[in-house]
Design an enzyme around this catalytic site. Structure first.
Site, PDB file in Angstrom:
ATOM      1  N   ARG A   1     114.467  76.506  45.505  1.00 40.13           N
ATOM      2  CA  ARG A   1     114.385  75.168  46.077  1.00 40.13           C
ATOM      3  C   ARG A   1     112.951  74.932  46.548  1.00 40.13           C
ATOM      4  O   ARG A   1     112.148  75.846  46.564  1.00 40.13           O
ATOM      5  CB  ARG A   1     115.387  74.977  47.211  1.00 40.13           C
ATOM      6  CG  ARG A   1     115.159  75.877  48.402  1.00 40.13           C
ATOM      7  CD  ARG A   1     116.144  75.569  49.536  1.00 40.13           C
ATOM      8  NE  ARG A   1     116.036  76.580  50.569  1.00 40.13           N
ATOM      9  CZ  ARG A   1     116.801  76.631  51.663  1.00 40.13           C
ATOM     10  NH1 ARG A   1     117.741  75.734  51.854  1.00 40.13           N
ATOM     11  NH2 ARG A   1     116.635  77.577  52.557  1.00 40.13           N
TER      12      ARG A   1
ATOM     13  N   ASN B   1     114.655  68.332  53.782  1.00 44.11           N
ATOM     14  CA  ASN B   1     115.213  69.441  54.560  1.00 44.11           C
ATOM     15  C   ASN B   1     114.107  70.431  54.864  1.00 44.11           C
ATOM     16  O   ASN B   1     113.412  70.891  53.961  1.00 44.11           O
ATOM     17  CB  ASN B   1     116.311  70.159  53.749  1.00 44.11           C
ATOM     18  CG  ASN B   1     117.067  71.170  54.580  1.00 44.11           C
ATOM     19  OD1 ASN B   1     117.826  70.798  55.473  1.00 44.11           O
ATOM     20  ND2 ASN B   1     116.846  72.436  54.316  1.00 44.11           N
ATOM     21  N   GLU B   2     113.933  70.718  56.128  1.00 41.41           N
ATOM     22  CA  GLU B   2     112.950  71.728  56.548  1.00 41.41           C
ATOM     23  C   GLU B   2     111.657  71.648  55.733  1.00 41.41           C
ATOM     24  O   GLU B   2     111.327  72.571  54.971  1.00 41.41           O
ATOM     25  CB  GLU B   2     113.558  73.131  56.472  1.00 41.41           C
ATOM     26  CG  GLU B   2     114.647  73.357  57.504  1.00 41.41           C
ATOM     27  CD  GLU B   2     115.119  74.811  57.565  1.00 41.41           C
ATOM     28  OE1 GLU B   2     114.898  75.549  56.592  1.00 41.41           O
ATOM     29  OE2 GLU B   2     115.723  75.183  58.578  1.00 41.41           O
TER      30      GLU B   2
ATOM     31  N   GLU C   1     120.993  72.589  62.665  1.00 43.25           N
ATOM     32  CA  GLU C   1     121.601  73.770  62.056  1.00 43.25           C
ATOM     33  C   GLU C   1     121.505  74.957  62.998  1.00 43.25           C
ATOM     34  O   GLU C   1     120.471  75.170  63.626  1.00 43.25           O
ATOM     35  CB  GLU C   1     120.849  74.222  60.790  1.00 43.25           C
ATOM     36  CG  GLU C   1     120.833  73.287  59.634  1.00 43.25           C
ATOM     37  CD  GLU C   1     120.006  73.876  58.474  1.00 43.25           C
ATOM     38  OE1 GLU C   1     119.718  75.085  58.475  1.00 43.25           O
ATOM     39  OE2 GLU C   1     119.632  73.108  57.582  1.00 43.25           O
TER      40      GLU C   1
ATOM     41  N   TRP D   1     119.476  86.248  55.277  1.00 42.54           N
ATOM     42  CA  TRP D   1     118.081  86.393  54.856  1.00 42.54           C
ATOM     43  C   TRP D   1     117.300  87.380  55.714  1.00 42.54           C
ATOM     44  O   TRP D   1     116.087  87.420  55.671  1.00 42.54           O
ATOM     45  CB  TRP D   1     117.396  85.022  54.827  1.00 42.54           C
ATOM     46  CG  TRP D   1     117.723  84.126  55.989  1.00 42.54           C
ATOM     47  CD1 TRP D   1     118.686  83.147  56.007  1.00 42.54           C
ATOM     48  CD2 TRP D   1     117.114  84.113  57.288  1.00 42.54           C
ATOM     49  NE1 TRP D   1     118.716  82.534  57.242  1.00 42.54           N
ATOM     50  CE2 TRP D   1     117.758  83.102  58.046  1.00 42.54           C
ATOM     51  CE3 TRP D   1     116.092  84.845  57.894  1.00 42.54           C
ATOM     52  CZ2 TRP D   1     117.412  82.813  59.369  1.00 42.54           C
ATOM     53  CZ3 TRP D   1     115.748  84.553  59.216  1.00 42.54           C
ATOM     54  CH2 TRP D   1     116.409  83.550  59.928  1.00 42.54           C
TER      55      TRP D   1
ATOM     56  N   GLU E   1     123.258  81.646  48.971  1.00 40.77           N
ATOM     57  CA  GLU E   1     123.632  81.756  50.385  1.00 40.77           C
ATOM     58  C   GLU E   1     125.118  82.019  50.586  1.00 40.77           C
ATOM     59  O   GLU E   1     125.688  81.676  51.612  1.00 40.77           O
ATOM     60  CB  GLU E   1     123.168  80.503  51.137  1.00 40.77           C
ATOM     61  CG  GLU E   1     121.650  80.432  51.166  1.00 40.77           C
ATOM     62  CD  GLU E   1     121.084  79.301  51.993  1.00 40.77           C
ATOM     63  OE1 GLU E   1     120.066  79.526  52.666  1.00 40.77           O
ATOM     64  OE2 GLU E   1     121.652  78.193  51.954  1.00 40.77           O
ATOM     65  N   LYS E   2     125.726  82.689  49.593  1.00 38.81           N
ATOM     66  CA  LYS E   2     127.175  82.927  49.705  1.00 38.81           C
ATOM     67  C   LYS E   2     127.512  83.914  50.818  1.00 38.81           C
ATOM     68  O   LYS E   2     128.633  83.955  51.298  1.00 38.81           O
ATOM     69  CB  LYS E   2     127.770  83.373  48.375  1.00 38.81           C
ATOM     70  CG  LYS E   2     127.210  84.659  47.812  1.00 38.81           C
ATOM     71  CD  LYS E   2     127.801  84.925  46.428  1.00 38.81           C
ATOM     72  CE  LYS E   2     127.250  86.212  45.817  1.00 38.81           C
ATOM     73  NZ  LYS E   2     125.794  86.157  45.581  1.00 38.81           N
TER      74      LYS E   2
ATOM     75  N   HIS F   1     126.055  83.816  53.745  1.00 33.87           N
ATOM     76  CA  HIS F   1     125.724  83.163  55.017  1.00 33.87           C
ATOM     77  C   HIS F   1     127.012  82.636  55.628  1.00 33.87           C
ATOM     78  O   HIS F   1     127.810  81.994  54.955  1.00 33.87           O
ATOM     79  CB  HIS F   1     124.744  82.013  54.744  1.00 33.87           C
ATOM     80  CG  HIS F   1     124.052  81.489  55.966  1.00 33.87           C
ATOM     81  ND1 HIS F   1     124.706  80.804  56.956  1.00 33.87           N
ATOM     82  CD2 HIS F   1     122.758  81.553  56.345  1.00 33.87           C
ATOM     83  CE1 HIS F   1     123.827  80.460  57.899  1.00 33.87           C
ATOM     84  NE2 HIS F   1     122.646  80.909  57.549  1.00 33.87           N
TER      85      HIS F   1
HETATM   86  C1  GAL Z   1     117.881  76.767  56.701  1.00 32.71           C
HETATM   87  C2  GAL Z   1     118.130  75.738  55.623  1.00 32.71           C
HETATM   88  C3  GAL Z   1     119.559  75.742  55.143  1.00 32.71           C
HETATM   89  C4  GAL Z   1     120.015  77.152  54.920  1.00 32.71           C
HETATM   90  C5  GAL Z   1     119.870  77.923  56.206  1.00 32.71           C
HETATM   91  C6  GAL Z   1     120.348  79.351  56.103  1.00 32.71           C
HETATM   92  O1  GAL Z   1     116.553  77.186  56.694  1.00 32.71           O
HETATM   93  O2  GAL Z   1     117.785  74.454  56.066  1.00 32.71           O
HETATM   94  O3  GAL Z   1     119.644  74.987  53.958  1.00 32.71           O
HETATM   95  O4  GAL Z   1     119.230  77.721  53.921  1.00 32.71           O
HETATM   96  O5  GAL Z   1     118.521  77.970  56.556  1.00 32.71           O
HETATM   97  O6  GAL Z   1     120.104  80.069  57.310  1.00 32.71           O
END
Ligand code: GAL
Ligand code: ZN
Length: 642
Positions: free
Chosen positions: A107, A145-146, A303, A311, A351-352, A354
């Site tokens: 992304r 986003n971010e 978030e 991660w 991100e499965k 997460h």
């Molecule tokens: C953020 C992001 C999300 C997701 C999340 C996971 O940085 O905006 O889309 O990736 O982290 O922790």
């Protein structure tokens, strides 16, 4: 101001067959969800081929939300250009400092200065806005986003040209640029603008001024992208507030102060870092930062996670009750919305692993039970919405200073301005003192104490601002390696710290970084740094074994300024800050009990809420300033209306 606390998360229905969507919204209602962020990563589903739009499925998503009384933070999907974009416009992909062009398949695969990216991003944003501008579910624009999370700096030729244009706008002439960057050093003098490049990989250290300006340019390029989308959205929907989710406190590539100035409401993301001791204090730093960025007004936690992220090297699950404590700690520090990444845990994709509000295992899970309980609790706390937190202390942070100090040729690698800012903030947290963060040139008039853990670079205006604060009676506490260079990273001459010799009443002639911690006369230990400093007008409060000053205090105007010439250990730093707080008349909201956080939010009409959060495994009782005591069970949170 809203009359409820926003509660929910990112909903990514495009990852799931449509049959699950009905179940999703039914479960959202069960969990007390009243807000979701949608469309964030939907570009390839909304525009499957260039210029071919498919909004039918998204209409049904938005309608479902409206039918269920759930508001949408509607995203412009511009953070993730589809494969067709990279395929058609490879020149718009980002390039790193080594000249490697990055590929699609992740992304944020775009160059922030690419005109073609901007054109395509604005086009999809416009399509979204035209289609949903009157939709009843639309509550807020979630732009992109971010920004800069993965592509904060691009070194391609397009970026090089944009960098030169930025430099022309920020330096009056090429001569002025040569002077600002000190290009006489190492024969770097530029005779044409066209010779200037981004700081691509070089045989040795890059020019510090060039590097600093490139960081500023790169941050500005992202702010500009936000502004371009925001302006377009405002044209079509002047009354819908717009935001983008910052990463305040975690990611320092984007100048949060500059971004915040363009947002209708500040929103931010926060994730716990597993290895960090007392990670809830890092959370408090991020929350205090977000509130300060929003000028003290309520902000939005866009978030955080219900449990583990995916991660970090070891992704620790949250312990039972931690999700609630984290959420209510954000609320206590001024958030009017508690949102998660993400609603339903992904089955596939990067991100499965997460965590999410609705886990892989479904609703018969601890996480789901905690999520639904929190939704009910927040509904009961809706009277908190709109109230604010006030702080008597400000801690100065500035991205330019962090960037300048990031240059690899420093007196020592032991100094880290972000860690030091967090360490001072943590000392105040442990003392029960709520603090704001402030920009060095910001309005300091509402504070009693201003702390400056490490501000290597300060502009003339910032330097004068702090002096003025002390002159008018404020108390200041400054850590070492502050006030050293001007806004171009040029040393302020005549003895350190050049910007604040008068304010602090000291003059240092040499830095003496430390290889090992050393003991001070008080028994405290200092590490990382020391300096050969002499007092001019200050009094000495602690010394090195040599008798040279380690902690000084100078009367200045109607106020006073403390200075530390080494990194005081945590306990000693706490003593210094306690002395500064006493002197400034700053008191905590309640008696301090280790690991118990007490913060007050209040409405202008006097109604208030005292949050007492017990991060320990023992019951605790705190005496509240102004009377009364509150008992909080182990791991519990108590909200006392007043
Ligand atoms: C953020 C992001 C999300 C997701 C999340 C996971 O940085 O905006 O889309 O990736 O982290 O922790
Ligand atoms: Zn580029």
């Amino acid at each position: 101001m809203p009359d409820v606390i926003a509660y929910g998360g990112d909903w990514n229905p495009e990852q799931w067959p449509e049959e699950t969507w009905q179940q999703d919204v039914a479960l959202m209602r069960e969990a007390g969800v009243n807000r979701v962020s949608v469309g964030i990563f939907s570009w390839s589903s909304l525009e499957p081929a260039e210029g071919v739009f498919d909004f039918g499925w998204f209409d049904r998503v938005m309608d479902l939300l409206a039918e269920n009384g759930i508001g949408a933070n509607l995203a412009t999907p511009t953070a993730a250009p589809p494969p067709w974009f990279a395929d058609a416009y490879p020149e718009a992909l980002p390039v790193d400092a080594d000249g490697r062009r990055l590929h699609h398949g992740s992304r944020q695969g775009f160059c922030p200065s690419s005109p073609i990216y901007r054109e395509k991003a604005l086009r999809i944003a416009e399509q979204v806005a035209l289609r949903y501008r009157d939709h009843p579910a639309l509550v807020m624009w979630h732009v992109h986003n971010e920004y800069g999370c993965h592509n904060a700096r691009c070194y391609c030729d397009t970026s090089a040209a944009a960098f030169r244009a930025w430099l022309r706008a920020h330096h009056s002439s090429l001569e002025a640029l040569n002077d600002a960057w000190g290009t006489a050093f190492w024969s770097q003098r530029y005779s044409e603008w066209a010779q200037i490049l981004p700081p691509r990989a070089t045989p040795s250290f890059p020019n510090p001024g060039q590097q600093l300006d490139f960081r500023r340019f790169s941050s500005d390029a992202l702010v500009e992208l936000y502004v371009a989308e925001r302006d377009l959205l405002k044209r079509l929907t002047p009354d819908v507030p717009a935001t983008t989710n910052l990463m305040a406190g975690a990611h320092w590539d984007m100048d949060c102060w500059a971004f915040a100035a363009e947002l209708d409401v500040v929103s931010t993301d926060h994730y716990l870092i597993g290895a960090r001791r007392e990670r809830h204090i890092d959370l408090a730093f991020a929350a205090d930062y977000a509130r300060s960025l929003n000028g003290g007004r309520p902000w939005l936690l866009m978030e955080h996670s219900t449990s583990a992220v995916n991660w970090q090297p070891r992704n620790l699950a949250k312990t039972p009750g931690e999700l609630r404590r984290n959420s209510l700690a954000h609320l206590a520090r001024g958030a009017d919305g508690i949102m998660f990444f993400q609603w339903r845990q992904s089955r596939a994709g990067a991100e499965k692993w997460h965590s999410a509000m609705l886990p892989h295992a479904g609703t018969d899970t601890r996480i789901w039970r905690e999520v639904t309980a929190l939704g009910a609790e927040l509904a009961g706390l809706s009277a908190v919405a709109g109230s604010t937190v006030s702080a008597d202390v400000a801690l100065l942070v500035d991205h330019s200073s962090v960037w300048a100090q990031d240059h690899p040729a420093q007196p020592t690698t032991e100094l880290d301005p972000v860690e030091e800012a967090k360490r001072w903030h943590a000392a105040l947290w442990r003392a029960g003192v709520t603090c704001d963060l402030a920009h060095p040139e910001g309005d300091l008039s509402g504070y009693r104490l201003v702390v400056v853990p490490q501000l290597y670079l300060v502009s003339d205006a910032g330097a004068a601002n702090l002096e003025e604060f002390a002159r008018r009676g404020g108390v200041v506490a400054v850590g070492p390696y502050s006030g050293i260079v001007d806004e171009h990273d040029r040393v302020r001459l005549g003895g350190y710290p050049g910007a604040w010799r008068d304010l602090l009443g000291v003059r240092a002639e040499e830095f003496l970084p430390l290889a090992e911690p050393i003991r001070l006369a008080s028994g405290a230990s200092g590490s990382g740094w020391s300096e050969a400093v002499r007092v001019t007008t200050a009094k000495v409060l602690d010394t090195y074994a040599s008798g040279e000053p380690a902690w000084t205090r100078n009367e200045f105007g109607d106020g006073a300024a403390h200075y530390l010439t080494t990194l005081f250990d945590d306990a000693a730093l706490a003593r210094v800050l306690a002395a500064a707080c006493r002197e400034a008349g700053v008191a905590p909201a309640a008696t301090t009990v280790p690991g118990v956080e007490v913060v007050r939010r209040a409405h202008p009409d006097g109604r208030s809420f005292l949050f007492a959060i017990n991060h320990t495994e023992r019951e605790a009782a705190v005496m509240v300033a102004g009377g009364g005591s509150v008992t909080v069970a182990a791991g519990d949170v108590v909200v006392v209306p007043g």
